[in-house]
Design an enzyme around this catalytic site. Structure first.
Site, short mmCIF file in Angstrom:
data_model
loop_
_atom_site.label_atom_id
_atom_site.label_comp_id
_atom_site.label_asym_id
_atom_site.label_seq_id
_atom_site.Cartn_x
_atom_site.Cartn_y
_atom_site.Cartn_z
CG PHE A 126 38.14 37.48 37.76
CD1 PHE A 126 36.91 37.40 38.41
CD2 PHE A 126 39.25 36.90 38.36
CE1 PHE A 126 36.79 36.73 39.63
CE2 PHE A 126 39.14 36.24 39.58
CZ PHE A 126 37.91 36.15 40.21
CG ASN A 163 48.24 32.08 40.12
OD1 ASN A 163 47.79 33.23 40.06
ND2 ASN A 163 49.52 31.83 40.01
N GLY A 205 47.97 41.42 32.27
CA GLY A 205 48.43 42.25 31.16
C GLY A 205 49.93 42.07 30.96
CG ASP A 251 58.15 29.10 18.85
OD1 ASP A 251 58.29 28.02 19.48
OD2 ASP A 251 58.48 29.26 17.67
CE1 TYR A 272 48.12 43.52 40.85
CE2 TYR A 272 47.55 43.92 43.13
CZ TYR A 272 47.39 43.19 41.98
OH TYR A 272 46.50 42.15 41.95
N GLY A 308 50.96 30.21 36.14
CA GLY A 308 50.33 29.53 37.27
C GLY A 308 48.83 29.44 37.07
#
Ligand SMILES: NC(=O)c1ccc[n+]([C@@H]2O[C@H](COP(=O)([O-])OP(=O)(O)OC[C@H]3O[C@@H](n4cnc5c(N)ncnc54)[C@H](OP(=O)(O)O)[C@@H]3O)[C@@H](O)[C@H]2O)c1
Length: 346
Positions: free
Chosen positions: A286, A144, A263, A194, A71, A172
């Site tokens: 963002f 979220n 991503g 799907d 991260y 979320g």
């Protein structure tokens, strides 16, 4: 002056459990299921500190990426997992003014380490939220729904009747986009992967307010034209996935902006040059963590609580997991098609 109206109130005593409270800790970057629970001695309550009993904390993809060491924001190790959650204030230091015992608080920023039963946090790391929202909703409000709200508000000036397209619509963030857009009269075209139980998922997203729910394969089909008979082409695309999913979604953005905020496919975004030349499509990104550094996050949390009270924003589909079963929750959160946010009950 503190919130009791006195500069000389004694500090509220820091409640000590008979046993030291546990936390989910990791000592090095790697596999999230290699984290362990440990008992931790609580730090003493300083004048500007708040003693918090954590109530519930979700497992989000960013938490997993943080433990894996991939991260953008990485804590010093060893660290406590978790960036989001809600807690109840048990006690406050003598200089604390923004919260009092009994208040509910959220982390003001990422990196707090919320997967623990109790903690002493500095006052400035916390945001007070109203106590009349459901606890699981409060636990999942700070990241979220805030991200969904900002992306709908900050990139294109959308009006009622306009439309937005998004992938990973069952995430979320995606569920919050559907509800916040619906409350503002904005229509949504929602792309999901799907799966065998697709009709059930479609039904759930429609019940949240989704106008259309389609699969990634459908994005490439001529039938997409039918959708745009009843709803205008989108002015905003929200990309949580990257790779092919983002490229296919762009086909349906005649102009306007695609905002990438996740991503999940771990594939880069590839854009045909024609999208730039003939459509003047804008590509933006963002990151809520950056937005929180620059803006008033507390106001946004309060506006979202208002939507919750009006029944326009609910808790995401979730599974409540007791702390002792955290490993199973971490595993479930990393599996595809889980469609349920794992929330640790602390
Ligand atoms: N930029 C920011 O400020 C910000 C803020 C919040 C969240 N995020 C990011 O947004 C993303 C979603 O977060 P969340 O908490 O909403 O996630 P979540 O509720 O855990 O949902 C994960 C979503 O990703 C989908 N997904 C997983 N792997 C995928 C793949 N290989 N291809 C396509 N879709 C895939 C899942 O779909 P299936 O059901 O098909 O598996 C599901 O819709 C994460 O990347 C997170 O880091 C970013």
């Amino acid at each position: 002056m503190n919130s009791h109206g006195s500069a000389v109130d004694p500090p509220q005593s820091c409640h000590r459990s008979s046993v030291d409270p546990p936390w989910i800790r990791y000592g090095s970057a790697g596999d999230p299921t290699n984290t362990s629970t440990e008992d931790l001695e609580l730090a003493p309550l300083g004048d500007s500190d708040v003693h918090v009993k954590m109530l519930a904390a979700p497992i989000n993809p960013a938490d997993i990426n943080m433990i894996q060491g991939t991260y953008a924001l990485l804590p010093e190790l060893p660290a406590v997992g978790g960036n989001e959650g809600v807690g109840r204030v048990l006690g406050v230091g003598r200089r604390v003014t923004s919260v009092t015992p009994g208040d509910w608080v959220l982390p003001a920023d990422a990196g707090l380490g919320t997967w623990r039963t109790e903690a002493v946090f500095p006052e400035e790391t916390l945001l007070r939220v109203p106590r009349d929202v459901p606890v699981l909703c409060a636990a999942t409000l700070g990241v979220n729904p805030c991200t969904a709200y900002r992306m709908l508000a900050d990139f294109e000036s959308l009006r009622p009747g306009d439309s937005v397209i998004q992938n990973a619509a069952n995430s979320g963030v995606g569920q919050a986009v559907i509800q916040i857009a619906r409350a503002a009269g904005i229509r949504t075209i929602n792309v999901v992967r799907d799966r065998p139980d697709l009709p059930k998922l479609v039904e759930r997203l429609v019940s949240l307010g989704a106008d259309h729910v389609i699969t990634e394969e459908m994005l490439r089909k001529p039938d997409m034209k039918d959708i745009f008979k009843s709803i205008p082409k989108p002015r905003l695309a929200l990309n949580c996935v990257g790779g092919k999913s983002a490229t296919e979604m762009l086909r349906h953005l005649p102009r306007g902006t695609m905002v990438t905020y996740g991503g999940m496919a771990k594939q880069p975004v590839t854009v045909p040059v024609s999208a730039f030349i003939f459509k003047d499509v804008k590509l933006r990104g963002f990151w809520m963590t950056q937005w929180k550094k620059d803006q008033m996050h507390s106001k946004l949390a309060v506006s979202l609580c208002e939507l919750v009270r009006k029944g326009q924003l609910g808790t995401p589909a979730c599974t409540e997991v007791p702390l002792e079963d955290y490993r199973a929750a971490l595993e479930a959160s990393m599996k595809p098609f889980t469609s349920s946010k794992q929330i640790l009950i602390l």
